[in-house]
Motif scaffolding. Sequence first.
Motif, PDB file in Angstrom:
ATOM      1  N   LEU A  53      -8.828  -8.154   2.518  1.00 55.48           N
ATOM      2  CA  LEU A  53      -7.467  -7.850   2.224  1.00 55.48           C
ATOM      3  C   LEU A  53      -6.536  -9.029   3.241  1.00 55.48           C
ATOM      4  N   ILE A  71      -6.458  -9.737  -2.517  1.00 53.92           N
ATOM      5  CA  ILE A  71      -7.834  -8.794  -2.507  1.00 53.92           C
ATOM      6  C   ILE A  71      -8.974  -9.457  -3.071  1.00 53.92           C
ATOM      7  N   GLY A 127      -3.014  -4.699  -5.590  1.00 54.50           N
ATOM      8  CA  GLY A 127      -3.522  -6.138  -5.466  1.00 54.50           C
ATOM      9  C   GLY A 127      -2.637  -7.047  -5.995  1.00 54.50           C
ATOM     10  N   LEU A 184      -7.763   0.957  -5.668  1.00 51.84           N
ATOM     11  CA  LEU A 184      -7.537  -0.439  -5.419  1.00 51.84           C
ATOM     12  C   LEU A 184      -7.056  -0.981  -6.650  1.00 51.84           C
ATOM     13  N   VAL A 217     -14.896  -6.031   0.768  1.00 55.02           N
ATOM     14  CA  VAL A 217     -13.646  -6.346   0.147  1.00 55.02           C
ATOM     15  C   VAL A 217     -12.728  -7.012   1.513  1.00 55.02           C
ATOM     16  N   LYS A 245      -3.006   4.113  -2.383  1.00 54.31           N
ATOM     17  CA  LYS A 245      -3.197   2.883  -3.121  1.00 54.31           C
ATOM     18  C   LYS A 245      -3.041   1.725  -2.547  1.00 54.31           C
ATOM     19  N   ILE A 246      -3.727   0.562  -2.823  1.00 57.82           N
ATOM     20  CA  ILE A 246      -3.535  -0.773  -2.424  1.00 57.82           C
ATOM     21  C   ILE A 246      -3.188  -1.671  -3.548  1.00 57.82           C
ATOM     22  N   TRP A 290       0.795  -1.262   0.095  1.00 58.17           N
ATOM     23  CA  TRP A 290      -0.205  -0.225   0.015  1.00 58.17           C
ATOM     24  C   TRP A 290       0.850   1.372   0.085  1.00 58.17           C
TER      25      TRP A 290
END
Length: 89
Positions: free
Chosen positions: A56, A84, A79, A19, A54, A76-77, A6
């Motif tokens: 994670l 995810i 994936g 995401l 969602v 931001k994450i 992230w």
Amino acid sequence: MNENPWYEMKNGRAPRMWLALPEGNLLVSWETIRKVRATPDFLNLVFECEYGVVTLCSSEPLQALYELMQMEMVRKIDGSRMTIKIAEP
């Protein structure tokens, strides 16, 4: 390079959280994120948003991410660097 999957906002709050998923990208509005919860070991975070539920999942604790989400400072994450799952409503 960022060792975490992230990215945080250094100055202020991100209006949306990005995401990045293998099947596409989603912008999640902070106003729709609710019911954020984590397992006791912080290996799983779950929240509801406009896209559904969602989840994670990580082999490393996500407590730092949880704390950044509390302050709405996640930009931001990625994936591709963690699992995810999204269960649509």
